[in-house]
Design an enzyme around this catalytic site. Structure first.
Site, short mmCIF file in Angstrom:
data_model
loop_
_atom_site.label_atom_id
_atom_site.label_comp_id
_atom_site.label_asym_id
_atom_site.label_seq_id
_atom_site.Cartn_x
_atom_site.Cartn_y
_atom_site.Cartn_z
CG ASP A 183 16.62 45.94 -41.90
OD1 ASP A 183 15.75 46.82 -42.04
OD2 ASP A 183 17.84 46.17 -41.96
CG ASP B 208 15.46 50.58 -43.55
OD1 ASP B 208 15.89 49.93 -42.59
OD2 ASP B 208 16.15 50.91 -44.53
CD GLU C 205 21.25 48.32 -41.70
OE1 GLU C 205 21.28 47.41 -42.53
OE2 GLU C 205 20.82 49.46 -41.97
CD GLU C 206 19.68 52.35 -43.22
OE1 GLU C 206 20.29 52.07 -44.27
OE2 GLU C 206 18.51 51.99 -43.01
CG HIS D 165 17.03 53.64 -47.86
ND1 HIS D 165 18.39 53.49 -47.97
CD2 HIS D 165 16.67 52.91 -46.78
CE1 HIS D 165 18.83 52.71 -47.01
NE2 HIS D 165 17.79 52.33 -46.27
#
Ligand code: CO
Ligand code: ZN
Length: 337
Positions: free
Chosen positions: A222, A169, A199-200, A308
Protein backbone atom coordinates in the site's frame (compact mmCIF):
# COMPACT_ATOMS: atom_id res chain seq x y z
CA UNK A 1 -1.60 4.44 -22.08
CA UNK A 2 0.42 2.39 -19.64
CA UNK A 3 -1.01 0.06 -17.05
CA UNK A 4 -0.46 2.53 -14.17
CA UNK A 5 -2.53 5.18 -15.96
CA UNK A 6 -5.29 2.72 -16.79
CA UNK A 7 -5.49 1.43 -13.23
CA UNK A 8 -5.46 4.86 -11.56
CA UNK A 9 -7.83 6.57 -13.99
CA UNK A 10 -10.46 3.87 -13.64
CA UNK A 11 -13.54 4.48 -11.50
CA UNK A 12 -13.52 2.27 -8.40
CA UNK A 13 -14.65 3.72 -5.09
CA UNK A 14 -15.23 1.42 -2.11
CA UNK A 15 -18.00 -1.07 -2.88
CA UNK A 16 -17.85 -0.38 -6.62
CA UNK A 17 -14.53 -1.98 -7.53
CA UNK A 18 -15.79 -4.08 -10.46
CA UNK A 19 -14.12 -2.11 -13.27
CA UNK A 20 -10.73 -2.28 -11.61
CA UNK A 21 -11.30 -5.98 -10.98
CA UNK A 22 -12.03 -6.61 -14.67
CA UNK A 23 -8.85 -4.87 -15.77
CA UNK A 24 -6.69 -6.82 -13.31
CA UNK A 25 -8.33 -10.15 -14.15
CA UNK A 26 -7.61 -9.56 -17.82
CA UNK A 27 -3.98 -8.63 -17.11
CA UNK A 28 -3.41 -11.79 -15.08
CA UNK A 29 -5.04 -14.32 -17.35
CA UNK A 30 -2.23 -16.44 -18.74
CA UNK A 31 0.03 -15.70 -15.77
CA UNK A 32 -2.00 -17.36 -13.01
CA UNK A 33 -3.75 -20.71 -13.59
CA UNK A 34 -6.51 -19.83 -11.16
CA UNK A 35 -8.18 -16.38 -11.07
CA UNK A 36 -11.50 -15.97 -9.25
CA UNK A 37 -13.70 -13.48 -7.43
CA UNK A 38 -14.95 -14.28 -3.94
CA UNK A 39 -18.30 -13.36 -2.38
CA UNK A 40 -17.32 -9.89 -1.18
CA UNK A 41 -15.68 -9.10 -4.51
CA UNK A 42 -11.98 -9.67 -3.85
CA UNK A 43 -10.09 -10.82 -6.92
CA UNK A 44 -7.80 -13.72 -6.10
CA UNK A 45 -5.10 -15.02 -8.42
CA UNK A 46 -3.40 -18.23 -7.36
CA UNK A 47 -0.05 -19.68 -8.38
CA UNK A 48 -0.02 -23.16 -6.83
CA UNK A 49 3.09 -24.52 -5.14
CA UNK A 50 5.35 -26.79 -7.16
CA UNK A 51 6.57 -28.55 -4.02
CA UNK A 52 5.06 -29.88 -0.81
CA UNK A 53 7.68 -27.86 1.08
CA UNK A 54 6.20 -24.65 -0.28
CA UNK A 55 4.92 -21.98 2.10
CA UNK A 56 1.47 -20.48 1.73
CA UNK A 57 1.95 -16.76 1.12
CA UNK A 58 -0.71 -14.12 0.55
CA UNK A 59 0.15 -10.81 -1.14
CA UNK A 60 -2.54 -8.17 -0.87
CA UNK A 61 -3.30 -4.76 -2.39
CA UNK A 62 -6.63 -2.97 -2.33
CA UNK A 63 -8.61 -2.03 -5.42
CA UNK A 64 -10.92 0.56 -3.87
CA UNK A 65 -10.41 4.31 -3.63
CA UNK A 66 -12.13 6.92 -1.46
CA UNK A 67 -15.35 8.51 -2.71
CA UNK A 68 -18.32 10.80 -2.07
CA UNK A 69 -21.81 9.31 -1.63
CA UNK A 70 -25.00 11.23 -2.44
CA UNK A 71 -27.26 11.64 0.62
CA UNK A 72 -29.79 14.26 -0.51
CA UNK A 73 -30.83 16.14 -3.64
CA UNK A 74 -32.21 19.63 -3.09
CA UNK A 75 -34.95 21.50 -4.98
CA UNK A 76 -32.44 23.33 -7.14
CA UNK A 77 -30.76 20.05 -8.17
CA UNK A 78 -27.62 20.27 -6.02
CA UNK A 79 -26.42 17.02 -4.43
CA UNK A 80 -25.47 16.81 -0.79
CA UNK A 81 -22.99 14.09 0.09
CA UNK A 82 -20.88 12.48 2.74
CA UNK A 83 -17.57 10.64 2.58
CA UNK A 84 -16.85 6.99 1.80
CA UNK A 85 -13.48 6.34 3.44
CA UNK A 86 -10.96 8.90 4.67
CA UNK A 87 -11.78 11.95 2.57
CA UNK A 88 -10.24 15.18 3.92
CA UNK A 89 -12.92 17.87 3.67
CA UNK A 90 -10.43 20.65 2.95
CA UNK A 91 -9.19 18.81 -0.17
CA UNK A 92 -12.62 18.55 -1.76
CA UNK A 93 -13.99 22.03 -2.71
CA UNK A 94 -13.75 22.90 -6.41
CA UNK A 95 -12.60 19.42 -7.41
CA UNK A 96 -14.17 17.56 -10.29
CA UNK A 97 -15.82 14.26 -9.47
CA UNK A 98 -17.32 11.55 -11.65
CA UNK A 99 -20.10 9.03 -11.08
CA UNK A 100 -20.18 5.46 -12.30
CA UNK A 101 -22.44 6.40 -15.23
CA UNK A 102 -19.97 9.05 -16.39
CA UNK A 103 -21.85 12.07 -15.02
CA UNK A 104 -19.36 14.75 -14.02
CA UNK A 105 -19.85 17.04 -11.03
CA UNK A 106 -18.07 20.04 -9.53
CA UNK A 107 -17.89 20.29 -5.76
CA UNK A 108 -19.09 23.71 -4.61
CA UNK A 109 -19.05 25.18 -1.13
CA UNK A 110 -21.37 27.65 0.57
CA UNK A 111 -19.87 31.03 1.42
CA UNK A 112 -18.81 31.24 5.07
CA UNK A 113 -21.23 33.00 7.41
CA UNK A 114 -18.89 35.91 8.06
CA UNK A 115 -18.71 36.59 4.33
CA UNK A 116 -14.99 35.82 3.97
CA UNK A 117 -13.96 33.94 0.86
CA UNK A 118 -11.40 31.74 2.61
CA UNK A 119 -12.66 28.22 3.06
CA UNK A 120 -11.23 27.91 6.58
CA UNK A 121 -11.93 24.42 7.83
CA UNK A 122 -14.74 23.32 5.57
CA UNK A 123 -17.20 20.56 6.42
CA UNK A 124 -19.06 18.24 4.07
CA UNK A 125 -22.24 19.84 5.47
CA UNK A 126 -21.48 23.08 3.66
CA UNK A 127 -20.56 21.46 0.32
CA UNK A 128 -22.58 20.18 -2.59
CA UNK A 129 -22.01 18.58 -5.98
CA UNK A 130 -23.15 20.58 -8.99
CA UNK A 131 -23.98 18.28 -11.92
CA UNK A 132 -25.44 21.07 -14.00
CA UNK A 133 -29.04 20.13 -13.24
CA UNK A 134 -31.78 22.80 -13.26
CA UNK A 135 -33.88 21.24 -10.53
CA UNK A 136 -34.37 18.13 -8.40
CA UNK A 137 -36.29 16.29 -11.09
CA UNK A 138 -33.64 16.68 -13.75
CA UNK A 139 -30.91 15.82 -11.24
CA UNK A 140 -32.72 12.64 -10.23
CA UNK A 141 -32.74 11.47 -13.82
CA UNK A 142 -28.97 11.37 -13.76
CA UNK A 143 -27.92 10.56 -10.21
CA UNK A 144 -29.69 8.67 -7.42
CA UNK A 145 -29.38 8.74 -3.65
CA UNK A 146 -26.56 6.38 -2.74
CA UNK A 147 -24.60 6.82 -5.94
CA UNK A 148 -20.88 7.20 -5.30
CA UNK A 149 -18.56 9.61 -7.09
CA UNK A 150 -14.79 9.54 -7.05
CA UNK A 151 -12.28 12.23 -7.95
CA UNK A 152 -11.92 12.85 -11.67
CA UNK A 153 -8.25 13.48 -12.34
CA UNK A 154 -6.07 11.76 -14.91
CA UNK A 155 -2.60 10.51 -14.11
CA UNK A 156 0.24 12.82 -15.05
CA UNK A 157 4.01 12.34 -15.13
CA UNK A 158 5.61 15.41 -13.58
CA UNK A 159 9.06 13.96 -14.21
CA UNK A 160 10.24 10.81 -15.97
CA UNK A 161 9.89 8.85 -12.77
CA UNK A 162 7.40 10.85 -10.73
CA UNK A 163 3.76 10.16 -11.28
CA UNK A 164 0.68 11.80 -9.75
CA UNK A 165 -3.01 10.97 -9.88
CA UNK A 166 -6.04 10.00 -7.89
CA UNK A 167 -6.14 6.43 -6.56
CA UNK A 168 -2.37 5.90 -6.59
CA UNK A 169 -3.66 4.63 -3.20
CA UNK A 170 -3.74 1.75 -3.90
CA UNK A 171 -3.76 1.00 -7.60
CA UNK A 172 0.03 1.37 -7.45
CA UNK A 173 -0.02 -1.58 -5.03
CA UNK A 174 -2.24 -3.50 -7.47
CA UNK A 175 0.26 -2.67 -10.20
CA UNK A 176 3.11 -4.10 -8.08
CA UNK A 177 1.25 -7.38 -7.56
CA UNK A 178 0.42 -7.65 -11.27
CA UNK A 179 4.06 -7.06 -12.22
CA UNK A 180 5.24 -9.68 -9.73
CA UNK A 181 2.72 -12.23 -11.04
CA UNK A 182 3.93 -11.57 -14.59
CA UNK A 183 7.63 -11.79 -13.76
CA UNK A 184 7.47 -14.80 -11.49
CA UNK A 185 8.78 -17.83 -13.33
CA UNK A 186 8.86 -20.75 -10.98
CA UNK A 187 8.33 -20.95 -7.27
CA UNK A 188 8.05 -23.85 -4.90
CA UNK A 189 5.73 -21.67 -2.81
CA UNK A 190 1.97 -21.40 -2.88
CA UNK A 191 1.26 -17.77 -3.80
CA UNK A 192 -2.07 -15.96 -3.57
CA UNK A 193 -2.33 -12.51 -5.11
CA UNK A 194 -5.31 -10.85 -3.44
CA UNK A 195 -6.81 -7.65 -4.83
CA UNK A 196 -9.05 -6.63 -1.97
CA UNK A 197 -12.24 -4.60 -1.75
CA UNK A 198 -13.32 -2.06 0.87
CA UNK A 199 -9.94 -1.32 2.46
CA UNK A 200 -10.78 2.37 2.84
CA UNK A 201 -13.65 1.64 5.23
CA UNK A 202 -11.76 -0.85 7.42
CA UNK A 203 -10.08 -3.53 5.34
CA UNK A 204 -13.24 -5.59 5.02
CA UNK A 205 -12.31 -7.59 1.93
CA UNK A 206 -8.84 -8.48 3.21
CA UNK A 207 -10.35 -10.13 6.29
CA UNK A 208 -12.58 -12.57 4.46
CA UNK A 209 -9.92 -13.14 1.82
CA UNK A 210 -7.33 -14.08 4.43
CA UNK A 211 -9.80 -16.24 6.35
CA UNK A 212 -10.65 -18.28 3.26
CA UNK A 213 -7.06 -18.63 2.05
CA UNK A 214 -5.63 -19.28 5.54
CA UNK A 215 -2.05 -18.27 4.67
CA UNK A 216 0.95 -18.71 6.95
CA UNK A 217 2.48 -15.44 5.75
CA UNK A 218 1.08 -12.25 4.30
CA UNK A 219 2.48 -9.07 2.81
CA UNK A 220 0.23 -6.10 2.10
CA UNK A 221 1.37 -3.51 -0.42
CA UNK A 222 0.00 0.00 0.00
CA UNK A 223 1.04 3.65 0.02
CA UNK A 224 2.43 5.47 3.06
CA UNK A 225 2.96 9.08 4.08
CA UNK A 226 6.29 10.86 3.79
CA UNK A 227 8.13 13.51 5.78
CA UNK A 228 9.89 15.13 2.84
CA UNK A 229 7.74 18.19 2.06
CA UNK A 230 8.15 21.72 3.52
CA UNK A 231 7.38 21.81 7.26
CA UNK A 232 6.17 18.22 7.15
CA UNK A 233 5.60 16.22 10.31
CA UNK A 234 8.88 14.54 11.22
CA UNK A 235 8.98 11.18 9.48
CA UNK A 236 11.97 9.38 8.01
CA UNK A 237 10.26 8.16 4.84
CA UNK A 238 10.75 10.11 1.62
CA UNK A 239 9.72 9.75 -2.00
CA UNK A 240 12.45 8.29 -4.20
CA UNK A 241 14.48 6.69 -1.39
CA UNK A 242 13.25 3.17 -1.98
CA UNK A 243 10.44 0.87 -0.92
CA UNK A 244 9.36 1.36 2.69
CA UNK A 245 9.36 -1.65 5.00
CA UNK A 246 6.69 -1.02 7.60
CA UNK A 247 7.62 -1.38 11.25
CA UNK A 248 4.42 0.00 12.78
CA UNK A 249 1.27 1.96 12.05
CA UNK A 250 -1.88 2.84 14.04
CA UNK A 251 -3.23 -0.71 14.05
CA UNK A 252 -0.31 -2.90 13.14
CA UNK A 253 3.11 -4.01 14.30
CA UNK A 254 5.01 -5.95 11.69
CA UNK A 255 6.09 -9.43 12.61
CA UNK A 256 9.78 -8.86 13.45
CA UNK A 257 10.98 -11.96 11.62
CA UNK A 258 9.14 -10.92 8.44
CA UNK A 259 10.32 -7.33 8.74
CA UNK A 260 13.96 -8.42 9.16
CA UNK A 261 13.66 -10.93 6.33
CA UNK A 262 12.40 -8.22 3.98
CA UNK A 263 15.27 -5.95 5.01
CA UNK A 264 17.84 -8.77 4.61
CA UNK A 265 16.55 -9.60 1.12
CA UNK A 266 16.63 -5.92 0.14
CA UNK A 267 20.16 -5.58 1.48
CA UNK A 268 21.39 -8.69 -0.35
CA UNK A 269 19.91 -7.53 -3.67
CA UNK A 270 20.93 -3.86 -3.21
CA UNK A 271 17.28 -2.81 -3.41
CA UNK A 272 16.84 0.71 -2.01
CA UNK A 273 14.66 0.55 1.10
CA UNK A 274 13.72 2.52 4.18
CA UNK A 275 11.86 1.78 7.41
CA UNK A 276 8.43 3.20 8.06
CA UNK A 277 6.55 4.15 11.20
CA UNK A 278 3.17 5.61 10.23
CA UNK A 279 1.55 7.44 13.14
CA UNK A 280 -1.89 7.87 11.61
CA UNK A 281 -3.50 5.29 9.37
CA UNK A 282 -3.24 1.60 8.61
CA UNK A 283 -3.84 -0.98 5.93
CA UNK A 284 -5.05 -4.47 5.08
CA UNK A 285 -2.25 -6.23 6.98
CA UNK A 286 -3.64 -4.99 10.32
CA UNK A 287 -6.70 -7.17 9.76
CA UNK A 288 -5.11 -10.04 7.84
CA UNK A 289 -2.82 -10.75 10.81
CA UNK A 290 -5.84 -11.26 13.09
CA UNK A 291 -7.78 -13.95 11.24
CA UNK A 292 -8.02 -17.48 12.61
CA UNK A 293 -4.99 -18.25 14.77
CA UNK A 294 -3.03 -15.31 13.35
CA UNK A 295 -1.04 -14.68 10.17
CA UNK A 296 2.63 -13.66 10.20
CA UNK A 297 2.43 -10.36 8.37
CA UNK A 298 4.44 -7.49 6.98
CA UNK A 299 3.85 -4.49 4.72
CA UNK A 300 5.76 -2.95 1.85
CA UNK A 301 4.78 0.67 1.25
CA UNK A 302 5.20 3.03 -1.65
CA UNK A 303 6.14 6.47 -0.22
CA UNK A 304 3.45 8.84 -1.46
CA UNK A 305 2.79 12.55 -0.97
CA UNK A 306 -0.70 14.08 -0.78
CA UNK A 307 -2.46 10.78 0.00
CA UNK A 308 -6.25 10.92 -0.37
CA UNK A 309 -6.09 13.91 -2.69
CA UNK A 310 -6.61 14.19 -6.45
CA UNK A 311 -2.84 14.19 -7.00
CA UNK A 312 -1.19 11.50 -4.94
CA UNK A 313 2.46 11.53 -5.95
CA UNK A 314 4.97 8.68 -5.97
CA UNK A 315 8.24 7.65 -7.61
CA UNK A 316 8.57 4.77 -10.06
CA UNK A 317 12.00 3.89 -8.68
CA UNK A 318 10.32 3.03 -5.38
CA UNK A 319 7.65 1.05 -7.22
CA UNK A 320 10.32 -0.92 -9.04
CA UNK A 321 12.11 -1.60 -5.76
CA UNK A 322 8.87 -2.98 -4.31
CA UNK A 323 8.32 -5.23 -7.33
CA UNK A 324 11.84 -6.65 -7.17
CA UNK A 325 11.62 -7.31 -3.46
CA UNK A 326 8.19 -8.95 -3.74
CA UNK A 327 9.35 -11.14 -6.61
CA UNK A 328 12.23 -12.32 -4.45
CA UNK A 329 9.84 -13.04 -1.58
CA UNK A 330 7.74 -15.20 -3.91
CA UNK A 331 10.79 -17.14 -5.04
CA UNK A 332 12.48 -17.58 -1.68
CA UNK A 333 9.59 -17.48 0.80
CA UNK A 334 9.32 -15.90 4.21
CA UNK A 335 9.89 -18.87 6.49
CA UNK A 336 13.01 -19.90 8.32
CA UNK A 337 16.16 -20.71 6.37
CO1 CO B 1 -6.19 5.02 1.41
ZN1 ZN C 1 -4.45 2.41 0.71
Amino acid sequence: MGLIEVLCNTYGPTGREHRVREIIAKELSGFCPEVYTDRLGNLIAHRPATSKRGQKIMLCAHMDEIGLIVTYIDKAGFLRFTNVGGVFAERVPYQRVVFENGITGIVGIEPSKDGSKSAGRPKFDSMYIDIGARDRKSAEKRVRIGDIACFDQEVVYIDKKRVAGKAIDDRIGCYCLIEVAKRLKKSIHDIYFVFSVQEEVGARGARTGAYAIDPTYAIAVDVTDTGDTPEAHKMQVSVGNGVAIKVKDSLFIANPVIKDKLADYAQALSIPHQFEILEHGSTDAAFIQLVRGGVLSGVLSIPTRYIHSTSELCDLGDVNAAVRLLAHVCERGLGKG
